[in-house]
Design a protein around this motif. Structure first.
Motif, PDB file in Angstrom:
ATOM      1  N   HIS A   1       0.889   8.304  10.771  1.00 43.77           N
ATOM      2  CA  HIS A   1       1.614   7.359  11.625  1.00 43.77           C
ATOM      3  C   HIS A   1       2.433   8.081  12.691  1.00 43.77           C
ATOM      4  O   HIS A   1       3.316   7.492  13.308  1.00 43.77           O
ATOM      5  CB  HIS A   1       2.517   6.457  10.774  1.00 43.77           C
ATOM      6  CG  HIS A   1       1.761   5.790   9.678  1.00 43.77           C
ATOM      7  ND1 HIS A   1       0.603   5.080   9.909  1.00 43.77           N
ATOM      8  CD2 HIS A   1       1.964   5.733   8.333  1.00 43.77           C
ATOM      9  CE1 HIS A   1       0.135   4.618   8.752  1.00 43.77           C
ATOM     10  NE2 HIS A   1       0.932   5.014   7.790  1.00 43.77           N
TER      11      HIS A   1
ATOM     12  N   ASP B   1      -3.669   3.766   8.415  1.00 42.82           N
ATOM     13  CA  ASP B   1      -3.875   3.962   6.981  1.00 42.82           C
ATOM     14  C   ASP B   1      -5.327   3.690   6.618  1.00 42.82           C
ATOM     15  O   ASP B   1      -5.985   4.474   5.938  1.00 42.82           O
ATOM     16  CB  ASP B   1      -2.994   3.000   6.172  1.00 42.82           C
ATOM     17  CG  ASP B   1      -1.542   3.448   6.139  1.00 42.82           C
ATOM     18  OD1 ASP B   1      -1.295   4.654   6.009  1.00 42.82           O
ATOM     19  OD2 ASP B   1      -0.664   2.577   6.231  1.00 42.82           O
TER      20      ASP B   1
ATOM     21  N   HIS C   1       2.182  11.377   4.125  1.00 46.43           N
ATOM     22  CA  HIS C   1       1.272  10.918   5.181  1.00 46.43           C
ATOM     23  C   HIS C   1       1.944  10.271   6.400  1.00 46.43           C
ATOM     24  O   HIS C   1       1.368  10.326   7.477  1.00 46.43           O
ATOM     25  CB  HIS C   1       0.208   9.966   4.597  1.00 46.43           C
ATOM     26  CG  HIS C   1       0.603   8.530   4.598  1.00 46.43           C
ATOM     27  ND1 HIS C   1       1.493   7.997   3.692  1.00 46.43           N
ATOM     28  CD2 HIS C   1       0.266   7.502   5.412  1.00 46.43           C
ATOM     29  CE1 HIS C   1       1.663   6.725   3.948  1.00 46.43           C
ATOM     30  NE2 HIS C   1       0.951   6.382   4.980  1.00 46.43           N
TER      31      HIS C   1
ATOM     32  N   ASN D   1      -1.652   5.379  -1.596  1.00 43.76           N
ATOM     33  CA  ASN D   1      -1.000   5.425  -0.275  1.00 43.76           C
ATOM     34  C   ASN D   1       0.403   4.828  -0.275  1.00 43.76           C
ATOM     35  O   ASN D   1       1.280   5.273   0.459  1.00 43.76           O
ATOM     36  CB  ASN D   1      -1.881   4.696   0.744  1.00 43.76           C
ATOM     37  CG  ASN D   1      -1.181   4.535   2.082  1.00 43.76           C
ATOM     38  OD1 ASN D   1      -0.543   3.526   2.339  1.00 43.76           O
ATOM     39  ND2 ASN D   1      -1.274   5.555   2.920  1.00 43.76           N
TER      40      ASN D   1
HETATM   41 FE   LIG Z   1       0.711   4.601   5.776  1.00 44.84          FE
END
Ligand SMILES: [Fe+2]
Lengths: 156, 436
Positions: free
Chosen positions: B218, B374, B213, B207
């Motif tokens: 987010h 996350d 992502h 990550n």
């Molecule tokens: Fe993140």
């Protein structure tokens, strides 16, 4: 003018009713413009100007979080959050006339995927703005401050 | 039985088998072959500033103590285990001590691990000789070394020296440290945030450099921030909170231009010339102090160095631009603790610390808005991979576009290059005869 314990305890109970109802917009308005909400990692690291925190919001962040709660694009907000806070024995620990600090033991249960228990002491710092009482800071001392912990999804 | 061949079949060129995330036997093998051989970050010099100061942590599954010798001032990394019956000696996360005394039968040790005393010793054949018996001492971790105050340890007797292991990631540690006008950093606080994540350690390591992502996972925080900024009116200046959060809802192009660099041994970094931090304004008094300390040219080199995140595989992530590190502590195949440590640049104005704290609270803390999104994605990946109807996890993005540049490979910011690189290193560590 000195402060009245009963008035402040009633204020805190009203504050917690807003949190229990997830009614965050009026809750934010309880704070002064420079007001802060924070959760220290250690008793010796309680100053948010100097140390990292488990959770910390000033008023801009409270307003961003208000928009973020329940946001359809947030994976972690897809789950319902239900919460309940209880207090006992609110005490004035400092009274300077202009300001006042109370300490109040609390227990909070947050249902977020499963039931999570939190306990500790709220330390509220109050000031007056005209006739209104405002929160200058709300410090949440968790019993398990400093221990490894999962996500904290809402204000305690 | 996990033979080298079986392990090799788990890692394809552009995909890995789901078992690497959820098989407890593979986790145990990782603890032995990756976490039991690589240089693992233990702590920073400033976490144990004085004689007898110690912290406790883990290397893989093994409990260790990092302690500053009361006599020599040297830093030791010791097995957190009594030489008698194996009881864990130091239990608190940090403290200061003259030595270690086992709470069970009272054997006591100096801060270098040497046996100092055994109660009622007459039952032993030669009580005095016990002090020289290796089996009765606290074991030192076989290899301990530091680079600019960052202490690493390896449970293996042999392997590349620390600096060779770190390779080009040294430049990130240099940059973090050199951002102090005095070339010195200090950890802020004895107690760090420790975020428990219900997922495999590799979810987190991936990550850190996953540029595909932020705009999705987010996106809500990015939109919430934009909605808040809208309420301020057009003339209002953006608060620093919005400045830090906003890139987390950034565009694909923004992340593409950052670039990815894959290094030997699974290390990597994102950014370089340009990163998520490059637009942060720096206070004048800080720039002046840096110019005075380093001169114009060197100052410019230090402050324009902008790696968004550097991963020292498998245990450490460094964000030099915001003076924080994250440390990976695997607990079980589906549980990982992430420590976040923030640093003060010695000799720099308070405004730099303010920014560091702001970043950590917004992005990393258990009570932040970004961190829980996350974490929920890792959690869902851990659970989703229990399905055996599709065994494969895909890393095929920009599979044919890696640029070879000597010992490193580079690609655009959203390339899966760094994940493929991590799994090549993973396979190297995991298969006994291969070179990681
Ligand atoms: Fe993140």
């Amino acid at each position: 003018m000195s402060w009245d314990q009963g008035v402040l305890e009633a204020f805190i109970r009203a504050e917690l009713r807003l949190l229990n109802a997830h009614d965050f917009a009026p809750w934010i308005e309880l704070f002064t413009d420079d007001g802060v909400y924070f959760m220290p990692l250690d008793e010796a690291q309680a100053d948010p100007e100097l140390y990292d925190m488990i959770m910390y919001d000033n008023k801009p962040l409270m307003r961003i979080r208000l928009e973020n709660f329940g946001h359809p694009d947030s994976p972690s907000m897809e789950y319902p959050i239900r919460s309940l806070r209880m207090i006992s024995d609110c005490q004035i620990v400092e009274d300077t006339g202009a300001g006042c600090i109370t300490e109040t033991p609390f227990m909070a249960s947050i249902f977020y995927q499963s039931l999570h228990w939190y306990a500790g002491t709220y330390r509220h710092s109050f000031v007056r703005e005209g006739d209104a009482i405002k929160i200058k800071s709300k410090q949440v001392n968790l019993l398990n401050m400093g221990a490894p912990m999962g996500a904290i999804m809402t204000y305690l | 039985m996990l033979t080298d061949e079986a392990l090799a079949q788990l890692v394809g060129e552009t995909r890995v088998h789901r078992r690497v995330y959820n098989d407890p036997d593979i986790f145990d093998l990782e603890m032995a072959r990756i976490w039991g051989t690589a240089w693992i970050f233990v702590g920073h010099d400033s976490m144990v500033p004085g004689p007898g100061d110690f912290i406790t942590t883990t290397i893989g599954k093994q409990p260790v103590i990092m302690v500053r010798d009361t006599a020599s001032g040297e830093v030791h990394v010791l097995a957190n285990r009594c030489g008698h019956r194996g009881v864990k000696l130091a239990q608190r996360s940090h403290g200061t001590t003259r030595g270690f005394r086992c709470p069970y039968h009272g054997w006591s040790y100096r801060t270098n691990g040497a046996l100092a005393g055994v109660p009622h010793p007459k039952g032993y054949d030669s009580p005095n000789a016990m002090r020289a018996e290796p089996c009765y001492q606290i074991k030192q971790i076989p290899r301990v070394d530091s680079y600019r105050g960052f202490y690493f340890a390896s449970l293996a007797e042999d392997g590349p020296p620390l600096e060779a292991f770190l390779g080009d990631t040294k430049a990130t540690i240099d940059n973090l440290t050199d951002r102090s006008p005095e070339g010195r950093i200090e950890v802020v606080g004895k107690v760090s945030n420790r975020f428990v994540q219900p997922s495999n350690w590799k979810n987190f390591v991936e990550n850190l450099v996953d540029a595909m992502h932020p705009m999705v996972a987010h996106g809500a925080t990015g939109k919430a921030t934009a909605a808040y900024v809208d309420t301020l009116g057009e003339d209002a200046s953006k608060p620093p909170e919005a400045e830090v959060i906003h890139p987390f809802g950034g565009s694909y192009d923004f992340f593409d231009t950052m670039g990815q660099t894959a290094l030997p041994l699974g290390h990597n970094y994102m950014g370089g010339e340009k990163s998520i931090f490059s637009h942060y304004g720096l206070p004048d008094d800080y720039v002046d102090a840096m110019r005075e300390a380093y001169g114009e040219e060197r100052m410019h080199d230090i402050l324009s160095f902008n790696r968004h995140n550097t991963t020292v595989y498998p245990s450490l992530a460094v964000r030099d631009g915001v003076q924080s590190i994250r440390v990976v502590r695997p607990v079980a195949v589906d549980e990982t603790i992430i420590e976040t440590w923030v640093f003060r640049l010695v000799g720099a104005p308070k405004a730099l610390l303010d920014r560091t704290l702001l970043y950590s609270r917004l992005i990393n803390a258990p009570g932040s808005m970004v961190g829980p999104d996350d974490l929920d994605c890792y959690y869902r990946m851990q659970r989703g991979l229990m399905s055996d109807l599709n065994d494969w996890v895909d890393f095929s993005r920009f599979a044919h576009d890696d640029q070879d540049a000597g010992h490193k490979k580079t690609g655009v910011g959203t390339s899966d290059l760094v994940f493929r690189n991590q799994y090549q290193a993973w396979l190297g560590y995991m298969t006994e005869n291969a070179n990681p």
